[in-house]
Design a protein around this motif. Structure first.
Motif, short mmCIF file in Angstrom:
data_model
loop_
_atom_site.label_atom_id
_atom_site.label_comp_id
_atom_site.label_asym_id
_atom_site.label_seq_id
_atom_site.Cartn_x
_atom_site.Cartn_y
_atom_site.Cartn_z
N THR A 252 0.85 -1.18 0.00
CA THR A 252 0.00 0.00 0.00
C THR A 252 0.89 1.24 0.00
O THR A 252 2.10 1.16 0.27
CB THR A 252 -0.90 0.04 1.24
OG1 THR A 252 -0.07 0.19 2.40
CG2 THR A 252 -1.75 -1.22 1.36
N SER B 99 0.80 3.56 2.16
CA SER B 99 1.27 3.74 3.55
C SER B 99 2.49 2.88 3.84
O SER B 99 3.43 3.32 4.49
CB SER B 99 0.15 3.39 4.53
OG SER B 99 -0.91 4.30 4.40
N GLU B 100 2.47 1.64 3.36
CA GLU B 100 3.63 0.75 3.56
C GLU B 100 4.86 1.26 2.82
O GLU B 100 5.97 1.21 3.34
CB GLU B 100 3.30 -0.67 3.10
CG GLU B 100 2.29 -1.37 3.97
CD GLU B 100 1.83 -2.70 3.39
OE1 GLU B 100 1.52 -3.59 4.20
OE2 GLU B 100 1.75 -2.84 2.14
N TRP C 97 6.28 4.21 4.76
CA TRP C 97 7.00 3.73 5.95
C TRP C 97 8.36 3.15 5.56
O TRP C 97 9.39 3.46 6.17
CB TRP C 97 6.15 2.69 6.67
CG TRP C 97 6.84 2.07 7.83
CD1 TRP C 97 7.45 0.86 7.87
CD2 TRP C 97 7.01 2.64 9.14
NE1 TRP C 97 7.98 0.64 9.10
CE2 TRP C 97 7.73 1.71 9.91
CE3 TRP C 97 6.62 3.84 9.72
CZ2 TRP C 97 8.06 1.95 11.23
CZ3 TRP C 97 6.95 4.07 11.04
CH2 TRP C 97 7.66 3.14 11.77
N SER D 245 4.82 10.46 6.62
CA SER D 245 3.42 10.06 6.45
C SER D 245 3.17 9.75 4.98
O SER D 245 3.93 10.16 4.09
CB SER D 245 2.47 11.17 6.90
OG SER D 245 2.54 12.28 6.00
N SER D 246 2.08 9.04 4.73
CA SER D 246 1.72 8.75 3.34
C SER D 246 1.28 10.02 2.63
O SER D 246 1.46 10.15 1.42
CB SER D 246 0.62 7.69 3.28
OG SER D 246 -0.52 8.10 3.98
N GLN D 247 0.73 10.97 3.37
CA GLN D 247 0.32 12.25 2.77
C GLN D 247 1.54 13.02 2.27
O GLN D 247 1.52 13.60 1.19
CB GLN D 247 -0.46 13.09 3.77
CG GLN D 247 -1.02 14.37 3.18
CD GLN D 247 -2.00 14.12 2.05
OE1 GLN D 247 -2.86 13.26 2.16
NE2 GLN D 247 -1.86 14.85 0.97
#
Length: 65
Positions: free
Chosen positions: A20, A22-23, A26, A32-34
């Protein structure tokens, strides 16, 4: 240059489609993913989701080849 290299790695991971956003954020050390999405859009003109949707078919992971 460093940002371009990071964005290229994001593109690669998006093409594989196994993680994803988000992954990916990270794994690559984004706060952050944003933040990843904002930087990706600034460099490419597309959001990560838009880029992912443009890919015709997902690539197979090496263990499935």
């Amino acid at each position: 240059y460093a940002i371009q290299q990071r964005i290229e790695r994001v593109r690669e991971l998006l093409v594989y489609g196994q993680k994803t956003i988000s992954e990916i954020a990270w794994d690559l050390g984004y706060s952050s993913s944003q933040y990843l999405s904002n930087q990706f859009k600034a460099e490419t003109g597309l959001t990560p989701s838009q880029f992912r949707s443009m890919i015709d078919k997902p690539r197979k992971p090496l263990d499935e080849v």
